[in-house]
Motif scaffolding. Structure first.
Motif, PDB file in Angstrom:
ATOM      1  N   ALA A 182      -4.493 -24.787  29.346  1.00  0.00           N
ATOM      2  CA  ALA A 182      -3.988 -25.693  28.360  1.00  0.00           C
ATOM      3  C   ALA A 182      -5.069 -26.200  27.317  1.00  0.00           C
ATOM      4  O   ALA A 182      -4.734 -25.986  26.276  1.00  0.00           O
ATOM      5  CB  ALA A 182      -3.577 -26.949  29.262  1.00  0.00           C
ATOM      6  N   ARG A 211       0.399 -30.212  21.375  1.00  0.00           N
ATOM      7  CA  ARG A 211       1.139 -30.143  22.541  1.00  0.00           C
ATOM      8  C   ARG A 211       1.042 -28.729  23.265  1.00  0.00           C
ATOM      9  O   ARG A 211       0.972 -27.762  22.375  1.00  0.00           O
ATOM     10  CB  ARG A 211       2.368 -30.686  22.670  1.00  0.00           C
ATOM     11  N   CYS A 212       1.193 -28.623  24.639  1.00  0.00           N
ATOM     12  CA  CYS A 212       1.075 -27.501  25.299  1.00  0.00           C
ATOM     13  C   CYS A 212       1.887 -27.438  26.265  1.00  0.00           C
ATOM     14  O   CYS A 212       1.960 -28.509  27.225  1.00  0.00           O
ATOM     15  CB  CYS A 212      -0.569 -27.116  25.687  1.00  0.00           C
ATOM     16  N   GLU A 213       2.723 -26.390  26.585  1.00  0.00           N
ATOM     17  CA  GLU A 213       3.228 -26.246  27.818  1.00  0.00           C
ATOM     18  C   GLU A 213       2.966 -25.189  28.689  1.00  0.00           C
ATOM     19  O   GLU A 213       2.664 -24.026  27.846  1.00  0.00           O
ATOM     20  CB  GLU A 213       5.029 -25.876  27.539  1.00  0.00           C
ATOM     21  N   TYR A 253       3.595 -22.578  31.646  1.00  0.00           N
ATOM     22  CA  TYR A 253       4.432 -21.733  32.569  1.00  0.00           C
ATOM     23  C   TYR A 253       4.008 -20.727  33.328  1.00  0.00           C
ATOM     24  O   TYR A 253       3.005 -20.055  33.011  1.00  0.00           O
ATOM     25  CB  TYR A 253       5.505 -21.205  31.599  1.00  0.00           C
ATOM     26  N   LEU A 304       8.171 -24.018  34.096  1.00  0.00           N
ATOM     27  CA  LEU A 304       7.530 -24.955  33.564  1.00  0.00           C
ATOM     28  C   LEU A 304       6.653 -25.536  34.720  1.00  0.00           C
ATOM     29  O   LEU A 304       7.434 -26.115  35.687  1.00  0.00           O
ATOM     30  CB  LEU A 304       8.067 -26.091  32.636  1.00  0.00           C
ATOM     31  N   ALA A 334       2.336 -29.845  31.575  1.00  0.00           N
ATOM     32  CA  ALA A 334       2.305 -30.081  30.298  1.00  0.00           C
ATOM     33  C   ALA A 334       1.068 -31.067  29.645  1.00  0.00           C
ATOM     34  O   ALA A 334       0.644 -31.614  30.619  1.00  0.00           O
ATOM     35  CB  ALA A 334       3.752 -31.118  29.918  1.00  0.00           C
ATOM     36  N   GLN A 356      -1.435 -32.429  26.343  1.00  0.00           N
ATOM     37  CA  GLN A 356      -1.526 -32.826  24.942  1.00  0.00           C
ATOM     38  C   GLN A 356      -3.147 -33.239  24.801  1.00  0.00           C
ATOM     39  O   GLN A 356      -3.873 -33.742  25.430  1.00  0.00           O
ATOM     40  CB  GLN A 356      -0.740 -34.233  24.575  1.00  0.00           C
TER      41      GLN A 356
END
Length: 143
Positions: free
Chosen positions: A58, A109-111, A113, A123, A126, A128
């Motif tokens: 992330a 922002r980052c997701e 997976y 997912l 999460a 930020q």
């Protein structure tokens, strides 16, 4: 600004990223995607990918996304991450997008997976965060 090949060279210059086998699969237009193969030595005691690996992915994805708009002379200013479910699969994928950028700082922002053997995604986190230009650096990147 940077292109994906220059960004990949930047990633390859990071010893820790090389240790993890990270690769940049997307870079440009306010977004970046970082991937790495999930291996046994990156897991914690319960067989899930270690949270530190998710945080690494992330952090780097956020900073590379910021680099698409600010250039390469960046440092992470800070980020938060929420772990949503245990990470299991064959690949970890972190995709970050810029949500706001100024002259010297970008918020993203980052997701995060996991990808299974059939290509299905789950997912698992999460995040930020923001990146800022290093002291003495300008937002103007030579062409």
């Amino acid at each position: 600004m940077l292109d994906i090949e220059a960004a990949r060279r930047g990633l390859a210059s990071q010893p820790f990223s090389r240790l993890l086998g990270a690769r940049l699969t997307e870079f440009g237009d306010g977004a970046a995607t970082l991937e790495l193969d999930i291996r046994d030595e990156l897991e914690q005691q319960n067989g899930y990918l270690h949270g530190g690996v998710l945080a690494y992915a992330a952090d780097n994805a956020l900073t590379f996304a910021a680099g698409t708009v600010l250039g390469p002379a960046l440092l992470t200013a800070g980020f938060t991450i929420d772990y949503l479910r245990p990470a299991v699969g064959v690949t970890l994928r972190a995709r970050a997008v810029v949500v706001q950028a100024g002259r010297s700082r970008a918020t993203c922002r980052c997701e995060v997976y996991t990808v299974d053997g059939d290509g299905g995604t789950t997912l698992c986190a999460a995040a930020q965060g923001s990146a800022r230009l290093r002291a003495g650096a300008s937002g103007i990147v030579p062409g």
